[in-house]
Design a protein around this motif. Structure first.
Motif, PDB file in Angstrom:
ATOM      1  N   SER A 170       0.852  -1.192   0.000  1.00  0.00           N
ATOM      2  CA  SER A 170       0.000   0.000   0.000  1.00  0.00           C
ATOM      3  C   SER A 170       0.881   1.232   0.000  1.00  0.00           C
ATOM      4  O   SER A 170       1.936   1.247   0.632  1.00  0.00           O
ATOM      5  CB  SER A 170      -0.906   0.031   1.231  1.00  0.00           C
ATOM      6  OG  SER A 170      -1.584   1.279   1.319  1.00  0.00           O
TER       7      SER A 170
ATOM      8  N   VAL B 123      -0.476   4.245   0.828  1.00  0.00           N
ATOM      9  CA  VAL B 123      -1.262   5.253   1.552  1.00  0.00           C
ATOM     10  C   VAL B 123      -0.841   5.258   3.017  1.00  0.00           C
ATOM     11  O   VAL B 123      -0.026   6.067   3.437  1.00  0.00           O
ATOM     12  CB  VAL B 123      -2.774   5.008   1.385  1.00  0.00           C
ATOM     13  CG1 VAL B 123      -3.577   6.091   2.098  1.00  0.00           C
ATOM     14  CG2 VAL B 123      -3.147   4.993  -0.098  1.00  0.00           C
ATOM     15  N   ASP B 124      -1.376   4.359   3.836  1.00  0.00           N
ATOM     16  CA  ASP B 124      -0.946   4.234   5.234  1.00  0.00           C
ATOM     17  C   ASP B 124       0.158   3.192   5.308  1.00  0.00           C
ATOM     18  O   ASP B 124      -0.102   1.995   5.447  1.00  0.00           O
ATOM     19  CB  ASP B 124      -2.118   3.806   6.122  1.00  0.00           C
ATOM     20  CG  ASP B 124      -3.076   4.946   6.394  1.00  0.00           C
ATOM     21  OD1 ASP B 124      -2.638   6.106   6.310  1.00  0.00           O
ATOM     22  OD2 ASP B 124      -4.248   4.678   6.680  1.00  0.00           O
TER      23      ASP B 124
ATOM     24  N   SER C 247      -6.371   3.166   2.144  1.00  0.00           N
ATOM     25  CA  SER C 247      -5.862   3.428   3.493  1.00  0.00           C
ATOM     26  C   SER C 247      -5.948   2.135   4.294  1.00  0.00           C
ATOM     27  O   SER C 247      -6.605   1.171   3.889  1.00  0.00           O
ATOM     28  CB  SER C 247      -6.693   4.517   4.167  1.00  0.00           C
ATOM     29  OG  SER C 247      -8.006   4.031   4.446  1.00  0.00           O
ATOM     30  N   LYS C 248      -5.312   2.119   5.452  1.00  0.00           N
ATOM     31  CA  LYS C 248      -5.383   0.921   6.286  1.00  0.00           C
ATOM     32  C   LYS C 248      -6.831   0.648   6.706  1.00  0.00           C
ATOM     33  O   LYS C 248      -7.270  -0.509   6.733  1.00  0.00           O
ATOM     34  CB  LYS C 248      -4.496   1.085   7.514  1.00  0.00           C
ATOM     35  CG  LYS C 248      -4.242  -0.197   8.270  1.00  0.00           C
ATOM     36  CD  LYS C 248      -3.411  -1.197   7.461  1.00  0.00           C
ATOM     37  CE  LYS C 248      -1.966  -0.775   7.353  1.00  0.00           C
ATOM     38  NZ  LYS C 248      -1.156  -1.752   6.591  1.00  0.00           N
TER      39      LYS C 248
ATOM     40  N   GLU D 100      -9.540   1.387   5.022  1.00  0.00           N
ATOM     41  CA  GLU D 100     -10.252   0.844   3.856  1.00  0.00           C
ATOM     42  C   GLU D 100      -9.875  -0.612   3.616  1.00  0.00           C
ATOM     43  O   GLU D 100     -10.724  -1.432   3.251  1.00  0.00           O
ATOM     44  CB  GLU D 100      -9.939   1.692   2.629  1.00  0.00           C
ATOM     45  CG  GLU D 100     -10.565   3.078   2.677  1.00  0.00           C
ATOM     46  CD  GLU D 100     -10.046   4.009   1.600  1.00  0.00           C
ATOM     47  OE1 GLU D 100     -10.785   4.932   1.214  1.00  0.00           O
ATOM     48  OE2 GLU D 100      -8.887   3.833   1.141  1.00  0.00           O
TER      49      GLU D 100
ATOM     50  N   GLY E 279      -5.746   1.931  11.788  1.00  0.00           N
ATOM     51  CA  GLY E 279      -6.679   1.468  10.767  1.00  0.00           C
ATOM     52  C   GLY E 279      -7.941   0.875  11.356  1.00  0.00           C
ATOM     53  O   GLY E 279      -9.056   1.184  10.916  1.00  0.00           O
TER      54      GLY E 279
ATOM     55  N   GLU F 134     -10.084   3.693  12.840  1.00  0.00           N
ATOM     56  CA  GLU F 134     -10.770   4.492  11.824  1.00  0.00           C
ATOM     57  C   GLU F 134     -11.838   3.684  11.091  1.00  0.00           C
ATOM     58  O   GLU F 134     -12.812   4.258  10.593  1.00  0.00           O
ATOM     59  CB  GLU F 134      -9.748   5.058  10.839  1.00  0.00           C
ATOM     60  CG  GLU F 134      -8.826   6.105  11.474  1.00  0.00           C
ATOM     61  CD  GLU F 134      -7.777   6.616  10.517  1.00  0.00           C
ATOM     62  OE1 GLU F 134      -7.648   6.072   9.394  1.00  0.00           O
ATOM     63  OE2 GLU F 134      -7.072   7.589  10.888  1.00  0.00           O
TER      64      GLU F 134
END
Length: 230
Positions: A124, A126-127, A169-170, A172, A210, A213
Motif C-alpha cells: 500500500s 497510503v498508510d 488506506s489501512k 479501507e 486502521g 478508523e
C-alpha cells in the motif's frame, strides 16, 4: 478449471486481505511465504494458519537467509533498534533492502512453473512506512520486466502483479477484508513478534489506527495500545 494465483503471504493483515480478495475472485491459491531471517517466526506460523484457513492448494515457505546475512534492517539485524516513535518522513530502518524485488522475482518463477497468471502482494502507498518498494512506480516497473523477461511474457501471456490495496488506506483495507471474512484473528503485524503485539512499533501503530478508523475491533491481543493508561 479456476485460474491460479500466487499470493505472497507474510501472515500479516495486508497479505491476508489480499488472499481474501484472491479467494473472492475465484482463484486457486498458491501461497508463498518467505522466512528471510526476520527477528521472529511468529508471522511464519500465522501464515501457515491463514493459508490453511483459505484452503490454499499449496503453501511453500522459502528460506532466504541471505537477507539476514547482509543485514541493513532492524528486522533482520538484532543489533539495530526497532523504532517506536511512529512513522516519519524518512524511510525507517525497518526497510529491508530489496525485499519485495526478491519476493516478486521468486513468486514470478513459481508462477511460471505452475501456470499462474497473477501474483498478489499486499503493498500500500497510503498508510505505510514509506518503503520505496511499496509504491505504484515500483510495481509498474516490475510488471514491465515480467512482460519482457519471462517466457510467459514472450508468449503474450504475461504474469500480472496484482496490488488490490495499493491505493487504500489501512482503514479501507480492513473494511474490505472484514467484508470478505479475512481471518484477522490469525494474523500478526508486530515487528517484535511477541505472544502479544507490542502496540508501539510502526506496524502496530498503523494497524491499530486502521482498525480505529474503520470502527472495527482488532481481534489480536496487545501489550499496550496507544492511549491506554500506563
Amino acid at each position: 478449471m479456476p485460474d491460479k494465483a500466487v499470493v505472497i503471504l507474510s501472515g500479516g493483515l495486508d497479505s491476508t486481505t489480499c488472499m481474501a480478495v484472491a479467494a473472492d475472485e475465484g482463484f486457486d491459491i498458491y501461497a508463498l511465504t518467505f522466512d528471510y531471517g526476520q527477528r521472529h517466526r511468529r508471522e511464519v506460523d500465522c501464515a501457515r494458519r491463514v493459508a490453511a484457513h483459505f484452503g490454499a492448494r499449496e503453501h511453500r515457505i522459502v528460506n532466504l537467509d541471505f537477507l539476514k546475512q547482509i543485514g541493513g534492517s532492524s528486522l533482520t539485524d538484532s543489533r539495530m533498534d526497532i523504532p517506536s516513535g511512529g512513522a516519519g518522513d524518512d524511510i525507517p530502518n525497518t526497510y529491508v533492502p530489496g525485499r519485495n524485488l526478491i519476493f516478486l522475482s521468486l513468486a514470478a518463477s513459481f508462477a511460471e512453473v505452475i501456470g499462474a497468471r497473477a501474483i498478489f502482494i499486499g503493498v500500500s502507498a497510503v498508510d505505510y512506512s514509506g518503503y520505496p518498494d511499496c509504491r505504484p512506480q515500483f510495481i509498474e516497473a516490475v510488471n514491465r520486466v515480467l512482460r519482457v523477461g519471462t517466457r510467459a511474457g514472450d508468449r503474450s501471456e504475461p504474469i500480472e502483479i496484482r496490488t488490490p490495496l495499493i491505493h487504500l488506506s489501512k482503514a479501507e483495507t480492513i473494511k474490505l477484508g472484514h467484508r470478505l471474512g479475512a481471518p484477522y484473528h490469525l494474523t500478526t503485524s508486530c515487528y517484535r513478534g511477541g505472544e502479544r503485539a507490542c502496540g508501539e512499533c510502526d506496524s502496530c501503530r498503523l494497524r491499530l489506527k486502521g482498525f480505529r478508523e474503520a470502527g472495527i475491533i482488532d481481534p489480536i491481543p496487545y501489550e499496550k495500545r496507544p492511549g491506554d493508561p500506563s
